[in-house]
Scaffold this active site. Structure first.
Site, PDB file in Angstrom:
ATOM      1  N   LYS A  77       0.857  -1.192   0.000  1.00  0.00           N
ATOM      2  CA  LYS A  77       0.000   0.000   0.000  1.00  0.00           C
ATOM      3  C   LYS A  77       0.891   1.240   0.000  1.00  0.00           C
ATOM      4  O   LYS A  77       1.899   1.284   0.722  1.00  0.00           O
ATOM      5  CB  LYS A  77      -0.888  -0.028   1.252  1.00  0.00           C
ATOM      6  CG  LYS A  77      -1.913   1.093   1.323  1.00  0.00           C
ATOM      7  CD  LYS A  77      -2.822   0.897   2.540  1.00  0.00           C
ATOM      8  CE  LYS A  77      -3.865   2.003   2.673  1.00  0.00           C
ATOM      9  NZ  LYS A  77      -4.759   1.805   3.820  1.00  0.00           N
ATOM     10  N   SER A 152      -9.722   2.149   2.937  1.00  0.00           N
ATOM     11  CA  SER A 152      -8.839   2.868   2.051  1.00  0.00           C
ATOM     12  C   SER A 152      -7.884   1.985   1.261  1.00  0.00           C
ATOM     13  O   SER A 152      -7.342   2.420   0.258  1.00  0.00           O
ATOM     14  CB  SER A 152      -8.027   3.870   2.886  1.00  0.00           C
ATOM     15  OG  SER A 152      -7.221   3.181   3.826  1.00  0.00           O
ATOM     16  N   SER A 176      -9.914  -0.377   7.079  1.00  0.00           N
ATOM     17  CA  SER A 176      -9.350  -0.294   5.722  1.00  0.00           C
ATOM     18  C   SER A 176      -8.671  -1.540   5.187  1.00  0.00           C
ATOM     19  O   SER A 176      -8.302  -1.565   4.019  1.00  0.00           O
ATOM     20  CB  SER A 176      -8.360   0.855   5.643  1.00  0.00           C
ATOM     21  OG  SER A 176      -9.069   2.053   5.527  1.00  0.00           O
TER      22      SER A 176
HETATM   23  N1  GLN Z   1     -13.036   4.205   6.268  1.00  0.00           N
HETATM   24  C1  GLN Z   1     -12.462   4.671   7.489  1.00  0.00           C
HETATM   25  C2  GLN Z   1     -12.147   6.143   7.386  1.00  0.00           C
HETATM   26  O1  GLN Z   1     -12.545   6.725   6.458  1.00  0.00           O
HETATM   27  C3  GLN Z   1     -11.274   3.849   7.836  1.00  0.00           C
HETATM   28  C4  GLN Z   1     -10.041   4.224   7.141  1.00  0.00           C
HETATM   29  C5  GLN Z   1      -8.884   3.364   7.521  1.00  0.00           C
HETATM   30  O2  GLN Z   1      -9.037   2.329   8.149  1.00  0.00           O
HETATM   31  N2  GLN Z   1      -7.709   3.802   7.133  1.00  0.00           N
HETATM   32  O3  GLN Z   1     -11.539   6.716   8.228  1.00  0.00           O
END
Ligand code: GLN
Length: 482
Positions: A77, A152, A176
């Site tokens: 990532k 994400s 994420s």
């Molecule tokens: N979807 C969540 C957010 O928008 C989690 C993001 C993540 O785990 N990096 O913060």
């Protein structure tokens, strides 16, 4: 080759059935062929990976020792450092930023002879649930290119789902790893907080962030965790524990799973049906199911949005146009360097979170929001501890619906609601895995989530493995078989 699991490809390489060069070339070719449609990768490390493959073939021919991930194609990532390569976080702020050192996970992968193929797309600074917040281009869901892959770590999940890599790393602050894994029909594991070093991961919410693997099988998750789940002196929150072997088991006799019935009622009816089917597979495996009340989890999103944005607002203060990344050309003095660089470098969602986080930490509001959210976080941790007095793990759907169409959720608050089932594990620092549990009527994948007590990472992986072996829904092929 892409129909094999990472463990299988590793064994085939060790036996001499496949060369590392052929493996690297095969996956590079797949990326070239499919990724223009999918958008999973932000950069490809073609020269590096081919050199590494040649080195591995040479080592093997000379009978030199080979690492535990030798010849396994892995994607990283793009918020984790590979020395000398760009770490963009899918942000204009860091689009030219070259990492001065390797993240610990990257170093461990390299020491264990993995083939690092490239860096994957994400929501800018890992903020989002759909990959639509990438400041370069969104990644698509391989099952339906009109749909989001989740976020994400959407690029990582999409790359594994399309078998452009067999393993990818994710970072999970509020879901994420697990949410995109579920929406793309692959396995995603968030370890206990502190199990995997965050050194070299660009911080979002430091008390919540955890790195973990996305893969096509639970066995591959175990194999990766054996390599990356170790103490690291560069990360003050890294747990001082010996690495584990993650042995796999297939029966669940004597195991009790808790399900919070009411909490699940808010999800899509198809998700509920799919979930209950998965629960009955667990029963067939010998597990006992009990219903529990976890209504306190309804506060998870509110607590998360206060704490994660508070931490993000301080973490992202370092991107000031001086120390890292972009410096605006129109800046004229010190103040305008800060203002203009942050104005030009950050996207709307990142700005929204920085503003919210700054607000909840401001002196007049801290007690009403930040301190109160910390208290509710403690209550959530205690509620979990209570549940684990009488059960070994909690079962939940990973998401409240399958992948949605790009552009269909416009209001950021609606997007935040996506994370209702994943955020609780981050707030409590618990290990949690998402394993494919079949499809909805639109033919899109869904996931079963298993959340366990702190440090019970091995058990969670074992339960997921037992489910995967038994369920006819868990072994989801790739939509890009050819
Ligand atoms: N979807 C969540 C957010 O928008 C989690 C993001 C993540 O785990 N990096 O913060």
């Amino acid at each position: 080759m892409h129909r094999l699991t990472a463990s299988q490809i590793h064994r085939a390489f060790l036996k001499g059935e496949l060369s590392a060069k052929a493996i690297a070339e095969h996956f590079l070719k797949r990326i070239q062929l499919h990724d223009p449609k999918i958008g999973a990768f932000l950069s490809i490390l073609e020269t590096k990976v081919l050199l590494k493959a040649e080195e591995l073939d040479r080592k093997r021919s000379q009978n030199q020792p080979l690492g535990k991930l030798a010849a396994v194609p892995i994607a990283i990532k793009d918020n984790m450092h590979i020395q000398g390569e760009i770490t963009s976080c899918a942000s204009q702020m860091l689009k030219n930023y070259r990492a001065p050192f390797d993240a610990t996970v990257v170093r461990l992968f390299e020491e264990e002879d993995a083939l690092l193929l490239g860096k994957t797309n994400l929501d800018e600074f890992a903020m989002g649930s759909s990959n639509e917040n990438s400041s370069f281009f969104p990644a698509q869901n391989p099952w339906n290119l009109k749909c989001v892959p989740g976020g994400s770590s959407g690029g990582s999940a999409a790359s594994v789902a399309a078998r452009l890599s067999l393993i990818a790393t994710g970072s999970d602050t509020g879901g994420s790893i697990r949410q995109p894994a579920a929406l793309c029909g692959v396995v995603g594991f968030k370890p206990t907080y502190g199990r995997v070093s965050r050194y070299g991961l660009v911080a979002f919410g430091s008390s919540l962030d955890q790195i973990g693997p996305i893969a096509t099988s639970v066995e591959d998750i175990a194999m990766t965790m054996n390599v990356i789940g170790r103490h690291c002196p560069h990360d003050a929150t890294s747990l001082e524990l010996p690495p584990e072997n993650y042995p796999l088991k297939t029966d669940l006799n004597e195991i009790t799973f808790a399900i919070p019935k009411h909490f699940i009622e808010s999800s899509d009816p198809e998700v509920q049906t799919n979930f209950l089917e998965a629960v009955s597979v667990m029963k067939e495996l010998g597990a006992k199911i009990i219903e529990v009340d976890l209504s306190i989890l309804k506060y998870s999103i509110a607590v998360y949005q206060i704490l994660a944005t508070a931490e993000a607002s301080t973490n992202l203060a370092r991107f000031d146009g001086i120390r890292y990344g972009l410096r605006s050309k129109s800046a004229k003095d010190l103040t305008s360097i800060y203002q203009q660089s942050r104005h030009d470098g950050f996207g709307n969602e990142v700005k929204r979170r920085i503003m919210l986080g700054t607000f909840v930490l401001s002196s007049g509001c801290k007690d009403a929001y930040y301190t109160k959210a910390q208290k509710v976080r403690t209550l959530i941790i205690e509620a979990f501890q209570n549940i684990f007095q009488t059960s070994d793990a909690l079962l939940l759907p990973t998401t409240s619906s399958s992948a949605f169409e790009k552009g269909s959720i416009q209001d950021p608050l609606d997007l935040y609601l996506q994370d209702i089932f994943t955020i609780p594990a981050n707030l409590a620092g618990l290990p949690a895995i998402s394993v494919p549990s079949g499809y909805d009527k639109k033919g899109l994948p869904l996931g079963l989530q298993i959340i366990g007590p702190e440090l019970c990472d091995t058990s969670i992986i074992q339960y997921a493995y037992a489910y995967e072996q038994k369920s006819r829904h868990a072994k989801i092929p790739s939509p890009y078989e050819k």
